[in-house]
Design a protein around this motif. Sequence first.
Motif, PDB file in Angstrom:
ATOM      1  N   GLY A  39      -7.069  11.428  33.828  1.00 61.44           N
ATOM      2  CA  GLY A  39      -7.783  12.658  34.144  1.00 61.44           C
ATOM      3  C   GLY A  39      -8.024  12.772  35.644  1.00 61.44           C
ATOM      4  O   GLY A  39      -8.113  11.774  36.360  1.00 61.44           O
ATOM      5  N   THR A  40      -8.136  13.988  36.136  1.00 61.05           N
ATOM      6  CA  THR A  40      -8.274  14.202  37.581  1.00 61.05           C
ATOM      7  C   THR A  40      -9.594  13.686  38.131  1.00 61.05           C
ATOM      8  O   THR A  40      -9.727  13.496  39.343  1.00 61.05           O
ATOM      9  N   ALA A  41     -10.584  13.440  37.274  1.00 59.11           N
ATOM     10  CA  ALA A  41     -11.882  12.944  37.741  1.00 59.11           C
ATOM     11  C   ALA A  41     -11.962  11.417  37.756  1.00 59.11           C
ATOM     12  O   ALA A  41     -12.971  10.861  38.163  1.00 59.11           O
ATOM     13  N   LYS A 177     -13.425  13.741  28.535  1.00 60.57           N
ATOM     14  CA  LYS A 177     -13.215  13.082  29.818  1.00 60.57           C
ATOM     15  C   LYS A 177     -14.545  12.913  30.561  1.00 60.57           C
ATOM     16  O   LYS A 177     -15.526  13.614  30.299  1.00 60.57           O
ATOM     17  N   PRO A 178     -14.595  11.961  31.530  1.00 58.81           N
ATOM     18  CA  PRO A 178     -15.870  11.655  32.189  1.00 58.81           C
ATOM     19  C   PRO A 178     -16.474  12.806  32.985  1.00 58.81           C
ATOM     20  O   PRO A 178     -17.699  12.890  33.102  1.00 58.81           O
ATOM     21  N   ASN A 179     -15.660  13.696  33.536  1.00 57.61           N
ATOM     22  CA  ASN A 179     -16.261  14.827  34.258  1.00 57.61           C
ATOM     23  C   ASN A 179     -17.001  15.756  33.308  1.00 57.61           C
ATOM     24  O   ASN A 179     -18.104  16.239  33.614  1.00 57.61           O
ATOM     25  N   ALA A 201     -15.388   5.913  41.120  1.00 63.83           N
ATOM     26  CA  ALA A 201     -14.771   6.949  40.301  1.00 63.83           C
ATOM     27  C   ALA A 201     -15.372   8.297  40.672  1.00 63.83           C
ATOM     28  O   ALA A 201     -16.592   8.430  40.754  1.00 63.83           O
ATOM     29  N   ALA A 202     -14.522   9.288  40.892  1.00 68.45           N
ATOM     30  CA  ALA A 202     -14.987  10.585  41.379  1.00 68.45           C
ATOM     31  C   ALA A 202     -16.031  11.211  40.456  1.00 68.45           C
ATOM     32  O   ALA A 202     -17.045  11.741  40.925  1.00 68.45           O
ATOM     33  N   ALA A 203     -15.793  11.152  39.147  1.00 66.48           N
ATOM     34  CA  ALA A 203     -16.722  11.803  38.213  1.00 66.48           C
ATOM     35  C   ALA A 203     -18.116  11.200  38.303  1.00 66.48           C
ATOM     36  O   ALA A 203     -19.124  11.917  38.239  1.00 66.48           O
TER      37      ALA A 203
END
Length: 324
Positions: A39-41, A177-179, A201-203
């Motif tokens: 995922g992107t996050a 997903k985490p975001n 991690a970004a999220a």
Amino acid sequence: MKKITGLIRTILTTLICVCSIGSVTPANAQQYLRIGTGGTAGTYYPIGTLIAGIVSQPGKILATAQASNGSLGNVIAVTSGALETGFSQADVATWAKNGTGIFEGRPSLPSLRLIANLYPESLHIVVRKGSGIKTVADLKGKRVALDEPGSGTLISARQILSAYGLKEADIRPEYIKPNQAGDKLIAGSLDAFFFTGGTPAAAIADLASTGAGIALLPIDGPRAERLLKDNPFLHGDTIPAGTYQGVAAIQTLAVGAQWVTSEKIDSDLIYQVTRTLYGEAGQKALASGHPKGRFITLGNAVKGAGIPFHPGAERYFREVGVLK
């Protein structure tokens, strides 16, 4: 095991079949290399984007990062020809190749090959500060996000829950997903979420920066020791204080993130991208491009290999002396 079987079947039937790069590619033609990430996050996606930029060579190799569900989906996509390469947790890659773990009693993926071990992925369990949730055992009866089917996080989450005597039926699971999980945590409609990935991690960083107040649950003591004994690809890890704004240091576990491909992919192509990634310019770009990029070194590249190296990567690592 029925859940895993159904998941694998779903991933296989939803993959788009495309022609993979092989030895039939004309010598002077531009070659395409997709990297299945996550995922992107998460961490896979920015690392994949960074690596794609490093190994691309105008007119020769065009590499791109492709968002995906994660480890399980990636190893299946790589061996089916839907992707040329992808990222996977070390345990998932080994189980897939050898028909063990979640692949026990099911079709293995014997063509899976390793390009390199990349960096450690930390196991995160995120909760709100002041929620009263102090340990994994406290998640019983709570609303908990485990990530999407096909992700390595979902596999890790099930391992952790089991080590603490919990089943998915003992919590109120969500598969997002985490975001998305972070948004629900802030809104009060979720109590916790799992994430396995490189720090930061970004999220989770974005969530912490809002000032909403989050904490990470420890994975340590006898329960962690049991996980380490039963899972040789796990190792002890610490997420330092300040990795996420306002979050204290925490003891947890980690697993290696690996770059995998199929034995069918052209050997010269894999040799070239491996040599470029670990060359001087590639190493400088990695070190400055992401905190986990500093771990993507020759010294770490051959550690924790549970599956055979692709001949192209093996050729390079033997040339530079990290494989004998």
